[in-house]
Every structure is written in C-alpha cells, then in structure tokens.
Scaffold this active site. Structure first.
Site, PDB file in Angstrom:
ATOM      1  N   THR A   1      -9.100  49.745  10.179  1.00  0.00           N
ATOM      2  CA  THR A   1      -7.760  49.664  10.762  1.00  0.00           C
ATOM      3  C   THR A   1      -6.692  49.481   9.683  1.00  0.00           C
ATOM      4  OG1 THR A   1      -6.371  48.159  12.069  1.00  0.00           O
ATOM      5  CG2 THR A   1      -8.331  47.208  11.128  1.00  0.00           C
ATOM      6  N   ASP A   2      -5.456  49.842  10.022  1.00  0.00           N
ATOM      7  CA  ASP A   2      -4.341  49.593   9.093  1.00  0.00           C
ATOM      8  C   ASP A   2      -3.973  48.110   9.041  1.00  0.00           C
ATOM      9  OD1 ASP A   2      -3.186  49.379  11.622  1.00  0.00           O
ATOM     10  OD2 ASP A   2      -1.510  50.723  11.217  1.00  0.00           O
ATOM     11  N   GLU A   3      -4.517  47.325   9.997  1.00  0.00           N
ATOM     12  CA  GLU A   3      -4.137  45.905  10.053  1.00  0.00           C
ATOM     13  C   GLU A   3      -4.623  45.133   8.830  1.00  0.00           C
ATOM     14  OE1 GLU A   3      -4.384  44.022  13.857  1.00  0.00           O
ATOM     15  OE2 GLU A   3      -4.267  45.926  14.920  1.00  0.00           O
TER      16      GLU A   3
ATOM     17  N   TYR B   1      -9.028  38.922  13.360  1.00  0.00           N
ATOM     18  CA  TYR B   1      -9.513  40.301  13.532  1.00  0.00           C
ATOM     19  C   TYR B   1      -9.362  41.086  12.236  1.00  0.00           C
ATOM     20  CZ  TYR B   1      -9.254  45.292  14.659  1.00  0.00           C
ATOM     21  OH  TYR B   1      -9.415  46.665  14.646  1.00  0.00           O
TER      22      TYR B   1
ATOM     23  N   LYS C   1     -12.181  42.704   9.626  1.00  0.00           N
ATOM     24  CA  LYS C   1     -12.262  44.139   9.281  1.00  0.00           C
ATOM     25  C   LYS C   1     -12.103  44.320   7.771  1.00  0.00           C
ATOM     26  CE  LYS C   1     -12.666  47.224  11.683  1.00  0.00           C
ATOM     27  NZ  LYS C   1     -13.844  47.903  12.294  1.00  0.00           N
TER      28      LYS C   1
HETATM   29  P1  NAD Z   1     -13.375  48.785  21.695  1.00  0.00           P
HETATM   30  O1  NAD Z   1     -13.220  47.309  21.753  1.00  0.00           O
HETATM   31  O2  NAD Z   1     -12.785  49.613  22.775  1.00  0.00           O
HETATM   32  O3  NAD Z   1     -14.926  49.172  21.616  1.00  0.00           O
HETATM   33  C1  NAD Z   1     -15.821  48.469  20.817  1.00  0.00           C
HETATM   34  C2  NAD Z   1     -17.235  48.886  21.233  1.00  0.00           C
HETATM   35  O4  NAD Z   1     -18.158  48.205  20.363  1.00  0.00           O
HETATM   36  C3  NAD Z   1     -17.591  48.489  22.660  1.00  0.00           C
HETATM   37  O5  NAD Z   1     -18.227  49.578  23.318  1.00  0.00           O
HETATM   38  C4  NAD Z   1     -18.556  47.306  22.501  1.00  0.00           C
HETATM   39  O6  NAD Z   1     -19.514  47.221  23.534  1.00  0.00           O
HETATM   40  C5  NAD Z   1     -19.203  47.646  21.160  1.00  0.00           C
HETATM   41  N1  NAD Z   1     -19.713  46.451  20.465  1.00  0.00           N
HETATM   42  C6  NAD Z   1     -19.054  45.276  20.269  1.00  0.00           C
HETATM   43  N2  NAD Z   1     -19.851  44.419  19.609  1.00  0.00           N
HETATM   44  C7  NAD Z   1     -21.033  45.063  19.378  1.00  0.00           C
HETATM   45  C8  NAD Z   1     -22.254  44.717  18.733  1.00  0.00           C
HETATM   46  N3  NAD Z   1     -22.418  43.501  18.185  1.00  0.00           N
HETATM   47  N4  NAD Z   1     -23.249  45.641  18.676  1.00  0.00           N
HETATM   48  C9  NAD Z   1     -23.077  46.871  19.224  1.00  0.00           C
HETATM   49  N5  NAD Z   1     -21.974  47.248  19.863  1.00  0.00           N
HETATM   50  C10 NAD Z   1     -20.954  46.360  19.935  1.00  0.00           C
HETATM   51  O7  NAD Z   1     -12.805  49.203  20.266  1.00  0.00           O
HETATM   52  P2  NAD Z   1     -11.985  50.518  19.841  1.00  0.00           P
HETATM   53  O8  NAD Z   1     -10.562  50.291  20.111  1.00  0.00           O
HETATM   54  O9  NAD Z   1     -12.662  51.716  20.383  1.00  0.00           O
HETATM   55  O10 NAD Z   1     -12.185  50.450  18.265  1.00  0.00           O
HETATM   56  C11 NAD Z   1     -13.339  51.030  17.655  1.00  0.00           C
HETATM   57  C12 NAD Z   1     -13.273  50.806  16.158  1.00  0.00           C
HETATM   58  O11 NAD Z   1     -12.091  51.385  15.627  1.00  0.00           O
HETATM   59  C13 NAD Z   1     -13.250  49.332  15.756  1.00  0.00           C
HETATM   60  O12 NAD Z   1     -14.039  49.182  14.606  1.00  0.00           O
HETATM   61  C14 NAD Z   1     -11.780  49.062  15.447  1.00  0.00           C
HETATM   62  O13 NAD Z   1     -11.654  48.050  14.481  1.00  0.00           O
HETATM   63  C15 NAD Z   1     -11.350  50.414  14.917  1.00  0.00           C
HETATM   64  N6  NAD Z   1      -9.913  50.738  15.102  1.00  0.00           N
HETATM   65  C16 NAD Z   1      -9.350  50.647  16.337  1.00  0.00           C
HETATM   66  C17 NAD Z   1      -8.007  51.005  16.506  1.00  0.00           C
HETATM   67  C18 NAD Z   1      -7.337  50.950  17.858  1.00  0.00           C
HETATM   68  O14 NAD Z   1      -6.119  51.114  17.931  1.00  0.00           O
HETATM   69  N7  NAD Z   1      -8.076  50.766  18.946  1.00  0.00           N
HETATM   70  C19 NAD Z   1      -7.255  51.437  15.408  1.00  0.00           C
HETATM   71  C20 NAD Z   1      -7.884  51.534  14.161  1.00  0.00           C
HETATM   72  C21 NAD Z   1      -9.224  51.188  14.022  1.00  0.00           C
END
Ligand code: NAD
Length: 336
Positions: free
Chosen positions: A132-134, A158, A162
């Site tokens: 993430t950019d965070e 968070y 990351k």
């Molecule tokens: P989300 O919370 O919607 O989904 C996370 C998924 O991971 C869920 O399906 C959950 O069941 C699974 N999970 C959680 N803990 C687990 C574990 N211990 N073992 C196996 N599975 C597990 O998240 P998202 O928004 O889809 O984000 C996905 C990734 O992208 C993350 O790594 C997040 O940091 C990154 N990200 C998200 C955003 C955003 O805006 N949503 C932006 C940049 C990066």
C-alpha cells in the site's frame, strides 16, 4: 501460468482471481475466510478446472511449504492481510501476526520451493507482494506525490505492519536472491469491497437512510484507483516487471472524503431518488477524527507508466459510476 493468490476471497483478491482466470492462468486461491473474506465473491468459479480454493491461514508455515511444493506455482501473488486501519487501531495484534508473520511464513515457503526448482521453472518464478501507499506516511498539501524512493514513515499499526512485511520481502531478495516484486498501490474502490470501507459504507448508509459519518473535516485526501486497474497493473508487472523492483500504482485521482461523498450522493440522487425528495447529502454527519489520521496520500506512478507502459482505464468519474451501479445491482454481480 500456475498462480497462487493469497487473500483471493477479499476485495482486490477476488477481482484479481477472476482477471487471471479470464486471461488463461490457473489459480490456487489460499484464504482463511476471516470476517473480510467473502466466498460469494467467487461464485461460479468452483466448476472451472483452472480454479482451486484452499481454506487455510498463511501463518501456517508447514502447510504453506507443502502447498507450494504440491501445487508447483510459477507465480505467488500475496494479498492476504488485515486491511482496515480502524481495526488496526482498536486491535493491532492480528495485523502483526497476519501481515508480518504471515508474509514471513510465505517467504520461507517460497524460498524453500524456489531453491528446489530448476531450469525454466526457476527462471520464471516470482513472488509478488501487494502493498500500500500508506507505508510512506502522510503528505502536506502541495508536497510531491510518493515515488518508489520516498522513505517509509508509516503512522498506523496497519501501515507499520505492511511496511514491515515490505522490508522482509526486500530482504529476501537482497539476502537470498528470491525473485520478488513489491507494488505499493493507492486506495482502491469498486465492486466486492467489504461494507466497512468508506465507499460501500457511504452507499449502504445512504440507501438505508442512515447518517453518513465523515471523519474530522472531511478534507483528508486519498488517491483513488478503480480495483480492476490495480489488478491489470499487477498482471502487467508480473509479465514485464523486473525482479527485485518496487512499483508504485496509482491513477492520479486525488479526492478528499467530502468530494467522494458528494460524487456518490449525486449519482444516488439521480439513480434512486429518496422518497422524501431530499438529497442523500443531507445524511452527512461529521464525527471525531481517527487518531493519527494521515492527511494526504498521492502516488507518482511515472516508473510504471514509462517503463512498462501502464495506464488506468478508468478515471474517478467513470469508475465511481460503475461502482455505485454495481452496489445497486445494476451491473452483473459476478463481473467487475
Ligand atoms: P480485504 O480485507 O478485502 O481482503 C483480505 C483477504 O485476506 C480476505 O479474504 C481475508 O479472508 C484474507 N485473510 C486475512 N487474514 C488471512 C490469513 N491469516 N490467512 C489467509 N487469508 C487471510 O483486503 P483488500 O482490500 O482486498 O486488500 C488486499 C491486499 O491489498 C492487502 O494486502 C492490502 O494491504 C493491499 N492493498 C489494499 C488497498 C485497498 O485500497 N483496499 C490498497 C493498496 C494495497
């Protein structure tokens, strides 16, 4: 390619799994189905011979090692994470264990697997960490956007978790030669996002006639990217990116929270006018700010656009209409 996707029942993961299958890859989705995972986001895939699902926790290191050995992936795309900043403030423990220890357990499994490979299979292997950019912290108004060279300065549990996982991924490349990629993406929006996140929450509260809570003065700025543009960037980086590199992903769509609510309420006013004739904007209420709330994020994606030719297909105006229509059930629920 045979691809392992972790967190494929989540928001970005479920959109990515569908994209990879559409593009002819085989996918093993590993997901623990926490509160954030939604198995229905994958409805219709169970019959596909190219798709498999493993209900498992990435922190289970021996299971991760066995799974990589038995499935034999060309690529690993690691998305599984605890992802909600507010939850990380209330209860940071899971962020440490899943985001840091879970990434460590997968890196160990990937390294052991990579060392067992030979020839073309070894040359092809990549471990892609989705971040993430965070991790870069916060920007003041007018400060230049984050580049890949911006120092890390995470402010929430968070983003700290990351950032820590990013450092481990980098270290596994530098120390052990594991072919890794890291991408740092801005805020995503689009279909299949958990209802606790800002955009789905605005839509569902408005439709239920509930107040729409906005932190502080509503002026916190995020750089919004349509989720499919993120997934397409990840696929492109896998094909054309260079192992050991980091790429920032963002669509130059800086908006503050009030602009987001405003855009969504205007679409809802047009598409599903409220029975009392009032605008949904009247439901907005300002609530006490989140502690340590980063003021502004902005991504400079020049490296990705100039080196790999990536360009987002959606701008905010087109992406937010698609998103609202999806939540209203006007777009195919399975498609993004
Ligand atoms: P989300 O919370 O919607 O989904 C996370 C998924 O991971 C869920 O399906 C959950 O069941 C699974 N999970 C959680 N803990 C687990 C574990 N211990 N073992 C196996 N599975 C597990 O998240 P998202 O928004 O889809 O984000 C996905 C990734 O992208 C993350 O790594 C997040 O940091 C990154 N990200 C998200 C955003 C955003 O805006 N949503 C932006 C940049 C990066």
């Amino acid at each position: 390619m045979k691809v392992i996707v972790t967190g494929g029942a989540g928001f970005i993961g479920s959109n990515l799994v569908r994209l990879l299958l559409e593009r002819g890859h085989e996918v093993l989705n590993i997901d623990a189905l926490t509160y954030a995972g939604n198995i229905h986001s994958l409805d219709g895939l169970a019959d596909s011979p190219a798709y498999r699902f493993l209900h498992a926790d990435v922190r289970d290191s021996s299971l991760m090692s066995r799974t990589l050995r038995e499935y034999g992936p060309d690529w690993v795309m690691h998305l599984a994470a605890e992802s909600h900043v507010d939850r990380s403030i209330d209860d940071p423990g899971n962020f440490m264990t899943t985001n840091v220890m879970g990434t460590f357990s997968l890196l160990q499994a990937a390294l052991e697997y990579y060392r067992s490979l030979e020839g073309e299979k070894k040359e092809r292997f990549l471990f892609h960490h989705i971040s993430t950019d965070e991790v870069y912290g916060t920007l003041r108004p007018g400060e230049p956007a984050f580049t890949e060279a911006t120092p890390y300065a995470p402010n929430s549990p968070y983003s700290a978790s990351k950032a820590s996982s990013d450092h481990f991924v980098r270290a596994y490349h530098e120390t052990y030669g594991l072919p890794t990629l890291i991408t740092n993406c801005s805020n995503n929006y689009g279909p299949k996002q958990h209802p606790e996140k800002l955009i789905p929450k605005i839509i569902s509260n408005a439709l239920e006639g509930k107040n729409i809570p906005i932190y502080g003065d509503g002026k916190n700025v995020r750089d919004w990217l349509y989720v499919l543009d993120h997934c397409k960037a990840v696929d492109l980086i896998f094909h054309r990116g260079k192992a050991g590199e980091t790429y920032n992903i963002g669509g130059h769509n800086e908006k503050n929270n009030l602009e987001i609510v405003d855009a969504i309420c205007s679409i809802l006013d047009r598409e599903v006018p409220a029975a009392d004739g009032k605008s949904y904007k009247e439901l907005i209420v300002f609530v006490k700010d989140r502690p340590g709330h980063d003021k502004r994020y902005a991504i400079d994606a020049t490296k990705l656009t100039t080196e790999l030719g990536w360009k987002a297909d959606e701008n905010f105006a087109s992406g937010i209409v698609k998103t609202v229509e999806w939540y209203l059930g006007k777009l195919n629920k399975k498609a993004a």
